[in-house]
Write an enzyme that holds these catalytic residues in place. Sequence first.
Site, PDB file in Angstrom:
ATOM      1  N   ALA A 174       0.773  -1.242   0.000  1.00 30.25           N
ATOM      2  CA  ALA A 174       0.000   0.000   0.000  1.00 30.25           C
ATOM      3  C   ALA A 174       0.804   1.292   0.000  1.00 30.25           C
ATOM      4  CB  ALA A 174      -0.949   0.012   1.200  1.00 30.25           C
ATOM      5  N   ALA A 175       1.956   1.324   0.659  1.00 32.23           N
ATOM      6  CA  ALA A 175       2.677   2.596   0.804  1.00 32.23           C
ATOM      7  C   ALA A 175       3.059   3.152  -0.565  1.00 32.23           C
ATOM      8  CB  ALA A 175       3.918   2.394   1.660  1.00 32.23           C
ATOM      9  N   PRO A 176       2.943   4.474  -0.754  1.00 35.10           N
ATOM     10  CA  PRO A 176       2.606   5.497   0.243  1.00 35.10           C
ATOM     11  C   PRO A 176       1.114   5.688   0.513  1.00 35.10           C
ATOM     12  CG  PRO A 176       3.089   6.548  -1.841  1.00 35.10           C
ATOM     13  CD  PRO A 176       3.347   5.079  -2.041  1.00 35.10           C
ATOM     14  N   CYS A 182       4.582  -0.140 -11.902  1.00 43.87           N
ATOM     15  CA  CYS A 182       4.931   1.083 -12.627  1.00 43.87           C
ATOM     16  C   CYS A 182       6.088   0.801 -13.583  1.00 43.87           C
ATOM     17  CB  CYS A 182       5.274   2.229 -11.671  1.00 43.87           C
ATOM     18  SG  CYS A 182       6.591   1.871 -10.501  1.00 43.87           S
ATOM     19  N   ASP A 203      -0.151  -3.861  -5.997  1.00 44.01           N
ATOM     20  CA  ASP A 203       0.658  -2.878  -6.727  1.00 44.01           C
ATOM     21  C   ASP A 203       2.109  -3.212  -6.398  1.00 44.01           C
ATOM     22  OD1 ASP A 203       1.239  -0.660  -8.306  1.00 44.01           O
ATOM     23  OD2 ASP A 203       1.261   0.678  -6.579  1.00 44.01           O
ATOM     24  N   ASP A 220       1.529  -2.984   4.397  1.00 40.59           N
ATOM     25  CA  ASP A 220       2.863  -2.683   3.882  1.00 40.59           C
ATOM     26  C   ASP A 220       3.881  -2.968   4.976  1.00 40.59           C
ATOM     27  OD1 ASP A 220       3.771  -1.073   1.199  1.00 40.59           O
ATOM     28  OD2 ASP A 220       5.232  -0.797   2.807  1.00 40.59           O
ATOM     29  N   GLY A 269      -1.624   6.180  -1.909  1.00 39.51           N
ATOM     30  CA  GLY A 269      -2.487   6.907  -2.828  1.00 39.51           C
ATOM     31  C   GLY A 269      -3.646   6.077  -3.349  1.00 39.51           C
ATOM     32  N   LYS A 270      -3.381   4.830  -3.702  1.00 44.25           N
ATOM     33  CA  LYS A 270      -4.439   3.979  -4.249  1.00 44.25           C
ATOM     34  C   LYS A 270      -5.445   3.584  -3.179  1.00 44.25           C
ATOM     35  CE  LYS A 270      -1.645   2.176  -8.059  1.00 44.25           C
ATOM     36  NZ  LYS A 270      -0.448   2.975  -7.770  1.00 44.25           N
TER      37      LYS A 270
END
Length: 247
Positions: free
Chosen positions: A84-86, A208, A155, A107, A88-89
């Site tokens: 999860a970090a940071p 990403c 992610d 996280d 945003g999602k």
Amino acid sequence: ASSEIIHTKLEALGVECAVSPLLPREFVRITGGMQLLVESGLLREGECAVQDESAGLAVRGRARMQVVAALAPQPGERIADVCAAPGGKAMFAAGRMLGSGQVVAVDTNERRLFALQKAAKTQGLEGMVSVVTADAREWSGRQENLGAFDRVLVDAPCSGLGVLSKRADLRWQRTAEDVSELQQLQDEILDAASAAVRVGGVLVYSTCSIEPEENDERVEAFLTNHPEFVAEAPEAGAVPDEVLSPS
């Protein structure tokens, strides 16, 4: 507040901005005057937050099979963001659930999760967003999490080769050995996280990176090992056409 309201307020402050063409209901692009936004108090009061648009496009694409999956959280659901970090999602997901449901942000970075908690409180989402400091591979296998979530987002840690415009230093830091190790980690996290998805639920994988070895190939390997999962296209309009993989 809606993007239209925020856009109007930002323009009144003199901030250079425009409603996002990709996510027009949720995002406003800022091209100049960020300091004016900071000084306005809108961030402090939780009326808006600074995020990359990619936080709203939690997307995994498979060019060969023309499949894209999006998280598309719904009110009342239980959502897990296991890397999860940071945050945003996770925050974006909670904001779309109309005040009903739960988002669990997992996280290993306790400091960044603390910042996520603080942001959730500022935006009035502390009742929906909870954080857990844990390795996704261990957390997903806990008895209380097995099949307990409607939607799970992975992610995954990656080479970052899709964000070189923001992280030019990565050009000189990544090696073939690094990418190989990341592929193994991506497989392990995706395998583990799948156990937390309820029957009929949704598992979304995103990175990403633009490398097939970290995206298409990881999804194909997962589907080979997990015949209980099938790749599905998102609902019409859930993902902008501009970000879909070509045929």
